[in-house]
Design a protein around this motif. Structure first.
Motif, PDB file in Angstrom:
ATOM      1  N   ARG A 117       0.847  -1.195   0.000  1.00  0.00           N
ATOM      2  CA  ARG A 117       0.000   0.000   0.000  1.00  0.00           C
ATOM      3  C   ARG A 117       0.880   1.242   0.000  1.00  0.00           C
ATOM      4  NH1 ARG A 117      -2.902  -1.869   5.292  1.00  0.00           N
ATOM      5  NH2 ARG A 117      -0.710  -1.655   5.738  1.00  0.00           N
ATOM      6  N   ARG A 118       0.363   2.293  -0.574  1.00  0.00           N
ATOM      7  CA  ARG A 118       1.113   3.534  -0.680  1.00  0.00           C
ATOM      8  C   ARG A 118       1.587   4.045   0.674  1.00  0.00           C
ATOM      9  NH1 ARG A 118      -0.785   8.380  -4.698  1.00  0.00           N
ATOM     10  NH2 ARG A 118       0.596   9.852  -3.721  1.00  0.00           N
ATOM     11  N   ARG A 119       0.762   3.913   1.671  1.00  0.00           N
ATOM     12  CA  ARG A 119       1.140   4.423   2.995  1.00  0.00           C
ATOM     13  C   ARG A 119       2.280   3.619   3.613  1.00  0.00           C
ATOM     14  NH1 ARG A 119      -4.405   2.581   4.803  1.00  0.00           N
ATOM     15  NH2 ARG A 119      -4.054   0.535   5.699  1.00  0.00           N
ATOM     16  N   ASP A 120       2.561   2.420   3.098  1.00  0.00           N
ATOM     17  CA  ASP A 120       3.658   1.591   3.611  1.00  0.00           C
ATOM     18  C   ASP A 120       5.003   1.984   3.020  1.00  0.00           C
ATOM     19  OD1 ASP A 120       1.747   0.110   4.984  1.00  0.00           O
ATOM     20  OD2 ASP A 120       1.580  -1.380   3.377  1.00  0.00           O
TER      21      ASP A 120
ATOM     22  N   GLU B 268      11.601   1.799  -3.543  1.00  0.00           N
ATOM     23  CA  GLU B 268      10.398   2.225  -2.816  1.00  0.00           C
ATOM     24  C   GLU B 268       9.121   2.080  -3.630  1.00  0.00           C
ATOM     25  OE1 GLU B 268      11.830   6.152  -4.637  1.00  0.00           O
ATOM     26  OE2 GLU B 268      12.620   4.175  -4.198  1.00  0.00           O
TER      27      GLU B 268
ATOM     28  N   ARG C 170       6.311  16.313   0.968  1.00  0.00           N
ATOM     29  CA  ARG C 170       6.289  15.228   1.951  1.00  0.00           C
ATOM     30  C   ARG C 170       4.946  15.113   2.665  1.00  0.00           C
ATOM     31  NH1 ARG C 170      11.033  12.915   2.345  1.00  0.00           N
ATOM     32  NH2 ARG C 170      10.624  12.005   4.374  1.00  0.00           N
ATOM     33  N   GLY C 171       3.900  15.778   2.122  1.00  0.00           N
ATOM     34  CA  GLY C 171       2.576  15.721   2.722  1.00  0.00           C
ATOM     35  C   GLY C 171       2.471  16.469   4.039  1.00  0.00           C
TER      36      GLY C 171
ATOM     37  N   LYS D 262       9.111   7.659   1.733  1.00  0.00           N
ATOM     38  CA  LYS D 262       9.078   8.774   0.771  1.00  0.00           C
ATOM     39  C   LYS D 262      10.237   8.678  -0.219  1.00  0.00           C
ATOM     40  CE  LYS D 262       5.690  11.117   2.762  1.00  0.00           C
ATOM     41  NZ  LYS D 262       4.389  11.148   2.193  1.00  0.00           N
TER      42      LYS D 262
ATOM     43  N   SER E  75       6.943  14.097  -5.781  1.00  0.00           N
ATOM     44  CA  SER E  75       5.614  13.539  -5.555  1.00  0.00           C
ATOM     45  C   SER E  75       5.276  12.504  -6.625  1.00  0.00           C
ATOM     46  CB  SER E  75       4.572  14.660  -5.601  1.00  0.00           C
ATOM     47  OG  SER E  75       3.264  14.106  -5.572  1.00  0.00           O
TER      48      SER E  75
END
Length: 138
Positions: free
Chosen positions: A20-23, A118, A75-76, A26, A90
């Motif tokens: 998942r993207r959140r895993d 990544e 970096r959000g 950056k 991004s």
């Protein structure tokens, strides 16, 4: 006048523990795991010359990115100013190409294990290019 269309065909896919993207970190140097690049049989000859220890640039198509984003907060982080995506790394951007500098750890047929990638599991691989050394090494 009509703009030309450009077609990219994946040459392989990423196999990664990142689902998942959140895993995903950056950047690669923030804990990116080893992963496999699994190439299509039709491009097998293109792997000739790759070897363990070699640094390569892997170009990916960030297939889960948004293509309608032109500005982000780097970096959000909400306290950072809006910045145009071309001034950031991004994944969300009009043409979501990923650029990853990795080291080849191992090659097994059509599978190439790399360090510090990544990219998410299943991400299409568009191309691989060697990192160029000094002029006399080219």
């Amino acid at each position: 006048m009509q703009q030309p269309e450009y077609a990219l065909r994946p040459v392989g896919r990423v196999e990664s523990p990142l689902k998942r993207r959140r895993d995903a970190p950056k950047q690669a140097d923030e804990g990116a795991p080893e992963a496999w690049l699994v190439f299509e049989p039709a491009v097998a000859e293109g792997l000739r010359g790759l070897r363990a220890g070699m640094e390569v640039l892997v170009l990916t198509w960030l297939d889960r990115a948004r293509r309608d984003v032109l500005e982000v907060r780097p970096r959000g982080e909400p306290d950072r100013p809006l910045t145009g995506v071309f001034g950031t790394r991004s994944p969300d951007r009009p043409n979501p190409l990923g650029l990853h500098r990795v080291e080849i750890a191992e090659i097994e047929g059509l599978r190439v294990r790399v360090r510090r990638l990544e990219a998410l599991d299943g991400t299409p691989v568009v191309d691989v290019k060697p990192v160029l050394g000094r002029f006399d090494e080219r």
